[in-house]
Design a protein around this motif. Structure first.
Motif, mmCIF file in Angstrom:
data_model
loop_
_atom_site.group_PDB
_atom_site.id
_atom_site.type_symbol
_atom_site.label_atom_id
_atom_site.label_comp_id
_atom_site.label_asym_id
_atom_site.label_seq_id
_atom_site.Cartn_x
_atom_site.Cartn_y
_atom_site.Cartn_z
ATOM 1 N N ILE A 82 33.595 90.800 59.180
ATOM 2 C CA ILE A 82 33.129 90.223 58.101
ATOM 3 C C ILE A 82 33.937 91.002 56.820
ATOM 4 O O ILE A 82 34.308 90.420 55.754
ATOM 5 C CB ILE A 82 31.798 90.060 58.085
ATOM 6 N N ALA A 83 33.724 92.121 56.981
ATOM 7 C CA ALA A 83 34.613 92.889 55.527
ATOM 8 C C ALA A 83 35.785 92.906 55.417
ATOM 9 O O ALA A 83 36.419 92.490 54.310
ATOM 10 C CB ALA A 83 33.989 94.714 55.659
ATOM 11 N N GLY A 84 36.697 92.525 56.560
ATOM 12 C CA GLY A 84 37.991 92.406 56.317
ATOM 13 C C GLY A 84 38.482 90.886 55.834
ATOM 14 O O GLY A 84 39.184 90.654 54.818
ATOM 15 N N TYR A 85 37.568 89.944 56.378
ATOM 16 C CA TYR A 85 37.535 88.676 55.921
ATOM 17 C C TYR A 85 37.238 88.544 54.620
ATOM 18 O O TYR A 85 38.039 87.876 53.758
ATOM 19 C CB TYR A 85 36.680 87.774 56.666
ATOM 20 N N ARG A 86 36.244 89.138 53.994
ATOM 21 C CA ARG A 86 36.082 89.207 52.627
ATOM 22 C C ARG A 86 37.104 89.799 51.629
ATOM 23 O O ARG A 86 37.152 89.591 50.401
ATOM 24 C CB ARG A 86 34.868 89.983 52.220
ATOM 25 N N GLU A 87 38.020 90.609 52.187
ATOM 26 C CA GLU A 87 39.008 91.193 51.396
ATOM 27 C C GLU A 87 40.360 90.150 51.178
ATOM 28 O O GLU A 87 41.208 90.561 50.714
ATOM 29 C CB GLU A 87 39.727 92.488 52.053
ATOM 30 N N LEU A 88 40.449 89.280 52.386
ATOM 31 C CA LEU A 88 41.435 88.518 52.247
ATOM 32 C C LEU A 88 41.607 87.421 50.935
ATOM 33 O O LEU A 88 40.340 87.062 50.426
ATOM 34 C CB LEU A 88 41.471 87.299 53.432
ATOM 35 N N LYS A 89 42.699 86.822 50.691
ATOM 36 C CA LYS A 89 43.166 85.799 49.565
ATOM 37 C C LYS A 89 42.545 84.439 50.116
ATOM 38 O O LYS A 89 42.466 84.464 51.392
ATOM 39 C CB LYS A 89 44.479 85.800 49.273
ATOM 40 N N PRO A 90 42.194 83.467 49.548
ATOM 41 C CA PRO A 90 41.877 82.301 49.834
ATOM 42 C C PRO A 90 42.773 81.691 50.960
ATOM 43 O O PRO A 90 42.278 81.266 51.892
ATOM 44 C CB PRO A 90 41.875 81.337 48.634
ATOM 45 N N ARG A 91 43.937 81.981 50.755
ATOM 46 C CA ARG A 91 45.166 81.149 51.663
ATOM 47 C C ARG A 91 44.739 81.764 53.289
ATOM 48 O O ARG A 91 44.918 81.323 54.084
ATOM 49 C CB ARG A 91 46.371 81.130 51.194
ATOM 50 N N GLU A 92 44.655 83.258 52.958
ATOM 51 C CA GLU A 92 44.611 84.025 54.272
ATOM 52 C C GLU A 92 43.227 83.654 54.976
ATOM 53 O O GLU A 92 43.014 83.684 56.246
ATOM 54 C CB GLU A 92 44.660 85.644 53.877
ATOM 55 N N LYS A 93 42.171 83.455 54.183
ATOM 56 C CA LYS A 93 40.843 83.090 54.784
ATOM 57 C C LYS A 93 40.984 81.872 55.793
ATOM 58 O O LYS A 93 40.408 81.538 56.498
ATOM 59 C CB LYS A 93 39.809 83.013 53.734
ATOM 60 N N LYS A 94 41.658 80.846 55.035
ATOM 61 C CA LYS A 94 42.051 79.716 55.778
ATOM 62 C C LYS A 94 42.679 79.593 56.912
ATOM 63 O O LYS A 94 42.312 78.867 57.918
ATOM 64 C CB LYS A 94 42.705 78.631 54.691
ATOM 65 N N GLY A 95 43.632 80.379 57.045
ATOM 66 C CA GLY A 95 44.145 80.852 58.241
ATOM 67 C C GLY A 95 43.494 81.345 59.369
ATOM 68 O O GLY A 95 43.419 80.986 60.484
ATOM 69 N N VAL A 96 42.787 82.299 58.970
ATOM 70 C CA VAL A 96 41.561 82.978 59.889
ATOM 71 C C VAL A 96 40.550 81.778 60.166
ATOM 72 O O VAL A 96 40.155 82.108 61.650
ATOM 73 C CB VAL A 96 40.927 84.142 59.287
ATOM 74 N N LEU A 97 40.155 80.998 59.273
ATOM 75 C CA LEU A 97 39.107 80.226 59.894
ATOM 76 C C LEU A 97 39.930 79.083 60.838
ATOM 77 O O LEU A 97 39.282 78.701 61.738
ATOM 78 C CB LEU A 97 38.690 79.290 58.544
ATOM 79 N N GLY A 98 41.227 78.662 60.606
ATOM 80 C CA GLY A 98 41.789 77.895 61.484
ATOM 81 C C GLY A 98 41.928 78.604 62.826
ATOM 82 O O GLY A 98 41.810 77.786 63.834
ATOM 83 N N LEU A 99 42.363 79.770 62.808
ATOM 84 C CA LEU A 99 42.538 80.398 64.246
ATOM 85 C C LEU A 99 41.160 80.325 64.830
ATOM 86 O O LEU A 99 41.351 80.354 66.233
ATOM 87 C CB LEU A 99 42.934 81.848 63.923
ATOM 88 N N LEU A 100 40.003 80.923 64.132
ATOM 89 C CA LEU A 100 38.746 80.641 64.967
ATOM 90 C C LEU A 100 38.493 79.207 65.410
ATOM 91 O O LEU A 100 37.929 79.304 66.355
ATOM 92 C CB LEU A 100 37.916 81.215 63.684
ATOM 93 N N ALA A 101 38.685 78.505 64.452
ATOM 94 C CA ALA A 101 38.407 76.817 65.017
ATOM 95 C C ALA A 101 39.224 76.509 66.363
ATOM 96 O O ALA A 101 38.648 75.985 67.330
ATOM 97 C CB ALA A 101 38.601 75.868 63.996
ATOM 98 N N ALA A 102 40.502 77.091 66.360
ATOM 99 C CA ALA A 102 41.379 76.805 67.467
ATOM 100 C C ALA A 102 40.858 77.542 68.683
ATOM 101 O O ALA A 102 40.850 76.929 69.791
ATOM 102 C CB ALA A 102 43.091 77.118 67.080
ATOM 103 N N THR A 103 40.389 78.845 68.449
ATOM 104 C CA THR A 103 39.964 79.510 69.392
ATOM 105 C C THR A 103 38.522 78.933 70.161
ATOM 106 O O THR A 103 38.210 79.011 71.293
ATOM 107 C CB THR A 103 39.560 81.031 69.047
ATOM 108 N N ILE A 104 37.677 78.674 69.213
ATOM 109 C CA ILE A 104 36.361 78.174 69.653
ATOM 110 C C ILE A 104 36.528 76.569 70.296
ATOM 111 O O ILE A 104 36.021 76.474 71.437
ATOM 112 C CB ILE A 104 35.339 78.090 68.377
ATOM 113 N N GLY A 105 37.586 75.898 69.801
ATOM 114 C CA GLY A 105 37.813 74.479 70.408
ATOM 115 C C GLY A 105 38.395 74.823 71.713
ATOM 116 O O GLY A 105 38.066 73.870 72.896
ATOM 117 N N ALA A 106 39.382 75.597 71.916
ATOM 118 C CA ALA A 106 39.656 76.070 73.190
ATOM 119 C C ALA A 106 38.746 76.358 74.392
ATOM 120 O O ALA A 106 38.750 76.078 75.524
ATOM 121 C CB ALA A 106 40.955 77.293 73.395
#
Length: 119
Positions: A82-106
């Motif tokens: 969570i702390a690392g996520y809060r440090e990210l720029k908006p575009r990086e946050k979007k990438g992390v959320l995409g990775l999370l969505a793909a992982t959860i979907g799998a």
């Protein structure tokens, strides 16, 4: 106190206070505040009492558990994520959320079919 610097920075940001003003509340200069947030030094009890007066959850700083029993405590890995996520720029946050969505979907596809999901 391994995550103390991280939690201290989180609390300061949660309250929306800059390092100079936050440090002042604890009776220290901005440089000392910066050192605390970097883990180079650790504050004393008078500092903790001062920042508690402006709304800092000192129990959370010291233990990672909030004083509010209704709040779910995070384990150290979750806290770091969570702390690392809060440090990210908006575009990086979007990438992390995409990775999370793909992982959860799998994982959901695997649970539904019994077979590995895509990816």
């Amino acid at each position: 106190m391994n995550n103390f610097p991280l939690r201290l920075r989180q609390e300061r940001r949660r309250l929306g206070i800059n390092q100079a003003d936050f440090g002042s509340a604890g009776g220290v200069l901005k440089q000392a505040q910066s050192n605390y947030e970097k883990g180079l030094r650790y504050p004393d009890a008078s500092y903790l009492a001062g920042i508690a007066e402006i709304g800092v959850d000192v129990l959370y700083l010291l233990t990672g558990r909030t004083s509010d029993p209704a709040t779910l405590a995070l384990d150290p890995d979750e806290e770091l994520l969570i702390a690392g996520y809060r440090e990210l720029k908006p575009r990086e946050k979007k990438g992390v959320l995409g990775l999370l969505a793909a992982t959860i979907g799998a994982h959901e596809a695997e649970a539904d079919t019994g077979e590995p999901g895509p990816g």
